[in-house]
Enzyme design. Structure first.
Site, PDB file in Angstrom:
ATOM      1  N   LYS A   1      -2.251  -1.756  43.346  1.00 32.60           N
ATOM      2  CA  LYS A   1      -1.327  -2.545  44.153  1.00 32.60           C
ATOM      3  C   LYS A   1      -1.808  -3.995  44.193  1.00 32.60           C
ATOM      4  CE  LYS A   1       0.714  -1.246  47.810  1.00 32.60           C
ATOM      5  NZ  LYS A   1       1.009  -0.873  49.214  1.00 32.60           N
TER       6      LYS A   1
ATOM      7  N   ARG B   1       8.471   4.746  43.293  1.00 34.20           N
ATOM      8  CA  ARG B   1       8.062   3.349  43.452  1.00 34.20           C
ATOM      9  C   ARG B   1       8.368   2.623  42.147  1.00 34.20           C
ATOM     10  NH1 ARG B   1       3.006   0.697  42.571  1.00 34.20           N
ATOM     11  NH2 ARG B   1       2.628  -1.030  44.001  1.00 34.20           N
TER      12      ARG B   1
ATOM     13  N   SER C   1       3.639   1.083  56.133  1.00 32.29           N
ATOM     14  CA  SER C   1       2.310   0.653  55.688  1.00 32.29           C
ATOM     15  C   SER C   1       1.668  -0.209  56.762  1.00 32.29           C
ATOM     16  CB  SER C   1       2.416  -0.161  54.393  1.00 32.29           C
ATOM     17  OG  SER C   1       2.834   0.645  53.320  1.00 32.29           O
TER      18      SER C   1
END
Length: 232
Positions: A146, A48, A117
Site C-alpha cells: 500500500k 481492491r 481503516s
C-alpha cells in the site's frame, strides 16, 4: 442475535481477510487467485482495484460475489459503496478520505457491513461510535503493498487500539504466516493480507498457512481475539 453475539460471529468470519491486487498476482486472473485463496481457507475477500473504473469493478465484482457466495465467504468492496451495492456485496471497506461513514450507513442500511481503516485510537473510537462494524488497523508492520500506508504502528499500537473498542479489529500491513500469531495475541480478531497470499507461488498453501497460524493463536487468546493476560 445480541449485539455481542453478532460481533463475535463477525469476528470469526474475519479471521483471514484477503485483498485482491492484480499487480501482485503474477499474471493470474483475479477470480483464479480468489478461488485458490478460498480453497486455502480465506474467510473474507475484498475486491481492491484502485485504478479500475466502475464498469470493470462491477464485472469482476459479480464473479467474485458468485465465488464467495458459493463458499459462504464474506465479500467486501474497497472504497466504492456504489459498486458494493451493485454487485450485492456483504459490505464495503472505507478509508479516512472516502465517503463518510454516516452517509454510507444512511444509503446502505443497518444490515450492510461497513469497515473503516484506522491508524490511531481517536480514529478507532470515532468509527465505532459512528456505527462501523469492524476496523482495519495498521499498517502494523512495514509494507510495500500500500503506497499510502503511514508509519507502522507496531504490535503495541495495535494492542492499544484493540483494547479501546468492542467491534472486531483486523490487523493489516506487513503480515505473513510468521507474524500472524503475534497480532492475534495483541487483540486482532483476524489478519488482512495482500502480497502474503495473492503474490505467493502457491496461493492455496499460503492462505492455509496463514489461517492455521491465526486459528492456533486465537485458541490462546481471549474470545473475539481480544488481548489475553499476555497481550502487548
Amino acid at each position: 442475535m445480541t449485539g455481542g453475539g453478532r460481533r463475535e460471529a463477525l469476528a470469526r468470519r474475519l479471521r483471514l481477510y484477503v485483498l485482491t491486487d492484480e499487480g501482485l498476482s503474477r499474471g493470474r486472473p483475479t477470480d483464479q487467485v480468489v478461488a485458490e485463496a478460498i480453497a486455502g481457507g480465506a474467510t473474507a475477500i475484498q475486491l481492491r482495484g484502485k485504478d479500475w473504473g466502475g464498469r470493470r469493478l462491477v464485472e469482476v465484482g459479480r464473479r467474485l460475489r458468485e465465488l464467495t457466495r458459493e463458499a459462504g465467504v464474506l465479500f467486501f468492496v474497497n472504497d466504492r459503496l456504489d459498486v458494493a451495492l451493485a454487485v450485492g456485496a456483504d459490505g464495503v471497506h472505507l478509508g479516512q478520505d472516502d465517503l463518510p461513514l454516516a452517509e454510507a450507513r444512511r444509503v446502505a442500511g443497518p444490515d450492510f457491513l461497513i469497515g473503516i481503516s484506522v491508524e490511531d485510537e481517536a480514529q478507532a473510537l470515532a468509527a465505532e461510535a459512528g456505527g462501523a462494524d469492524y476496523l482495519g488497523v495498521g499498517a502494523v508492520f512495514p509494507t510495500g503493498s500500500k503506497a499510502d500506508a503511514g508509519e507502522p504502528i507496531g504490535v503495541v499500537g495495535l494492542a492499544r487500539i484493540a483494547r479501546r473498542v468492542r467491534i472486531p479489529v483486523v490487523a493489516i500491513g506487513g503480515i505473513h504466516a510468521g507474524n500472524a500469531a503475534e497480532v492475534v495475541r495483541a487483540g486482532a480478531a483476524g489478519v488482512a493480507v495482500i502480497s502474503a497470499v495473492v503474490a505467493a507461488p502457491d496461493v492455496r498453501a499460503a492462505a492455509r498457512a496463514l489461517l492455521d497460524a491465526v486459528e492456533a493463536a486465537a485458541g490462546t487468546a481471549a474470545p473475539g481475539g481480544r488481548p489475553d493476560s499476555r497481550g502487548a
